[in-house]
Design a protein around this motif. Structure first.
Motif, mmCIF file in Angstrom:
data_model
loop_
_atom_site.group_PDB
_atom_site.id
_atom_site.type_symbol
_atom_site.label_atom_id
_atom_site.label_comp_id
_atom_site.label_asym_id
_atom_site.label_seq_id
_atom_site.Cartn_x
_atom_site.Cartn_y
_atom_site.Cartn_z
ATOM 1 N N CYS A 92 37.154 28.023 20.019
ATOM 2 C CA CYS A 92 37.092 29.284 19.285
ATOM 3 C C CYS A 92 38.113 29.206 18.159
ATOM 4 O O CYS A 92 39.310 29.000 18.409
ATOM 5 C CB CYS A 92 37.399 30.470 20.203
ATOM 6 N N ALA A 93 37.658 29.316 16.923
ATOM 7 C CA ALA A 93 38.544 29.215 15.769
ATOM 8 C C ALA A 93 39.532 30.366 15.747
ATOM 9 O O ALA A 93 39.277 31.451 16.290
ATOM 10 C CB ALA A 93 37.719 29.193 14.485
ATOM 11 N N GLY A 94 40.653 30.157 15.076
ATOM 12 C CA GLY A 94 41.751 31.110 15.091
ATOM 13 C C GLY A 94 41.526 32.410 14.362
ATOM 14 O O GLY A 94 42.396 33.296 14.381
ATOM 15 N N ASP A 95 40.364 32.566 13.715
ATOM 16 C CA ASP A 95 40.045 33.863 13.110
ATOM 17 C C ASP A 95 38.803 34.494 13.733
ATOM 18 O O ASP A 95 38.394 35.587 13.343
ATOM 19 C CB ASP A 95 39.864 33.742 11.594
ATOM 20 N N THR A 122 25.140 30.166 22.498
ATOM 21 C CA THR A 122 24.658 31.550 22.542
ATOM 22 C C THR A 122 24.436 32.106 21.130
ATOM 23 O O THR A 122 24.744 31.463 20.126
ATOM 24 C CB THR A 122 25.664 32.474 23.255
ATOM 25 N N ASN A 123 23.961 33.336 21.105
ATOM 26 C CA ASN A 123 23.856 34.071 19.854
ATOM 27 C C ASN A 123 25.250 34.547 19.434
ATOM 28 O O ASN A 123 26.198 34.517 20.231
ATOM 29 C CB ASN A 123 22.911 35.258 20.037
ATOM 30 N N TRP A 124 25.365 35.025 18.201
ATOM 31 C CA TRP A 124 26.650 35.478 17.684
ATOM 32 C C TRP A 124 26.416 36.490 16.572
ATOM 33 O O TRP A 124 25.284 36.715 16.166
ATOM 34 C CB TRP A 124 27.476 34.300 17.164
ATOM 35 N N THR A 167 29.458 26.084 17.269
ATOM 36 C CA THR A 167 30.314 25.506 18.306
ATOM 37 C C THR A 167 31.225 26.536 18.959
ATOM 38 O O THR A 167 31.601 26.376 20.130
ATOM 39 C CB THR A 167 31.179 24.357 17.742
ATOM 40 N N CYS A 168 31.582 27.596 18.232
ATOM 41 C CA CYS A 168 32.453 28.599 18.839
ATOM 42 C C CYS A 168 31.731 29.451 19.877
ATOM 43 O O CYS A 168 32.357 30.274 20.558
ATOM 44 C CB CYS A 168 33.067 29.490 17.758
ATOM 45 N N THR A 169 30.420 29.267 20.009
ATOM 46 C CA THR A 169 29.673 29.914 21.096
ATOM 47 C C THR A 169 29.361 28.924 22.214
ATOM 48 O O THR A 169 28.764 29.297 23.218
ATOM 49 C CB THR A 169 28.327 30.486 20.601
ATOM 50 N N SER A 170 29.743 27.679 22.053
ATOM 51 C CA SER A 170 29.241 26.605 22.912
ATOM 52 C C SER A 170 30.178 26.240 24.057
ATOM 53 O O SER A 170 31.384 26.504 24.024
ATOM 54 C CB SER A 170 28.995 25.340 22.076
#
Length: 337
Positions: A92-95, A122-124, A167-170
């Motif tokens: 998860c990116a820092g923002d 997932t969705n986002w 990738t931040c949902t993965s």
């Protein structure tokens, strides 16, 4: 590897949002323990101090990577990845921040049930930092699926407006990506590719089954400058050139040659020409021509017209002036609707 989930958090100059990111990870309710690996990339603001505070408050969960000179997103990400002890990895990116406290639980249960699954995503939604409003992305599929990742390879190398797999949902298998990494570290570390995620999702998809959950689990931060949202035409040119070079490398190496890939590389060449046009930069114009050759793109009408306009300074300046007048008129019309 331990039976846990490692979460990579890369951050740079995000003192106002990194705490929100870490809180959203710490709030996860999952039957497996988690660890958080923070790659703070030599920020010039107070980001590292915030990260240190969290690491001191949660020493059994959070590990802050040692301070080093600025590495760039790729080296920062993969240095963190190699430090992960978990059987599964998320990031998860820092923002950005997770908005579903069962995100990891939903994903890891799927992976534990089916060893062929190398990645679950997932969705986002978009989150506007200025207005604090959210907007659903129109680019992700609406229905759940479970399919061979090889069916996604063309879509991944030709993605444009949004990633096929964010990738931040993965959640993905550490063993699978580590094997890919050590077989070809240059694919992941080459700074001329400009990103860390496309090659990662491509290789994970190629190696197994991918599962998509339609639940929205992530707020993706927009409304500020970032790697993908650059206000400068030269920087945009560089970003397009780097990521397209990576797509071309993957398409060529794995024999993905379809009408869609041909169209994609043609679109990217035209994008390079337009960035060079708007920046009034002959060097970028010549580089766009070079990459048209490198990517084996046949010159279509749009590319030819762009090249001809920029072949003459008088025509180029006139076209820029016409564009400026058109944009001004459009803005004026919108203001008085």
């Amino acid at each position: 590897m331990e039976d846990k989930i490692s979460v990579i958090v890369t951050t740079y100059n995000q003192e106002d949002t990194i705490g929100r990111t870490l809180n959203s990870i710490l709030a996860q309710k999952c039957h497996l323990p988690i660890e958080i690996i923070i790659g703070e990339d030599c920020s010039t603001d107070n980001t590292r101090s915030v990260c240190k505070d969290y690491a001191q408050r949660y020493p059994h969960i959070i590990r802050l990577m040692p301070k080093a000179e600025n590495k760039g997103i790729q080296n920062n990400y993969y240095d963190c990845l190699l430090e992960c002890k978990g059987k599964y990895i998320a990031d998860c990116a820092g923002d950005d921040f997770w908005i579903d406290d069962k995100k990891l639980e939903k994903e890891v249960c799927i992976m534990e049930e089916d060893p062929s699954v190398t990645l679950v995503h997932t969705n986002w939604q978009y989150y506007d930092e200025k207005t604090q409003k959210t907007k659903r992305t129109p680019f992700t599929p609406s229905a759940a699926y479970k399919k061979s990742g090889k069916n996604l390879l063309e879509a991944i190398v030709t993605q444009t407006k949004a990633p096929v797999i964010h990738t931040c949902t993965s959640l993905y298998r550490a063993e699978t990506i580590r094997k890919c990494y050590f077989e070809d570290p240059e694919l992941f570390r080459n700074k001329d590719y400009g990103c860390e995620d496309l090659q990662l999702t491509f290789m994970l998809a190629m190696k197994g089954t991918v599962v998509y959950i339609p639940d929205v689990t992530l707020s993706y931060s927009v409304g500020h400058n970032s790697i993908t949202f650059q206000p400068n035409e030269r920087r945009q040119f560089l970003f397009v050139r780097q990521t397209t070079s990576l797509s071309y490398h993957l398409a060529r190496k794995y024999n993905i040659d379809t009408p869609r890939t041909k169209e994609f590389f043609s679109e990217k060449v035209f994008a390079l020409y337009m960035h060079s046009f708007r920046s009034k930069d002959k060097t970028l114009r010549d580089e766009a021509y070079k990459y048209r050759k490198t990517w084996n793109v046949v010159e279509n009408k749009k590319i030819k017209v762009a090249r001809l306009i920029m072949s003459n300074n008088l025509i180029w300046n006139s076209a820029l002036l016409s564009r400026k007048l058109f944009c001004t008129l459009k803005l004026f019309t919108q203001l008085f609707k």
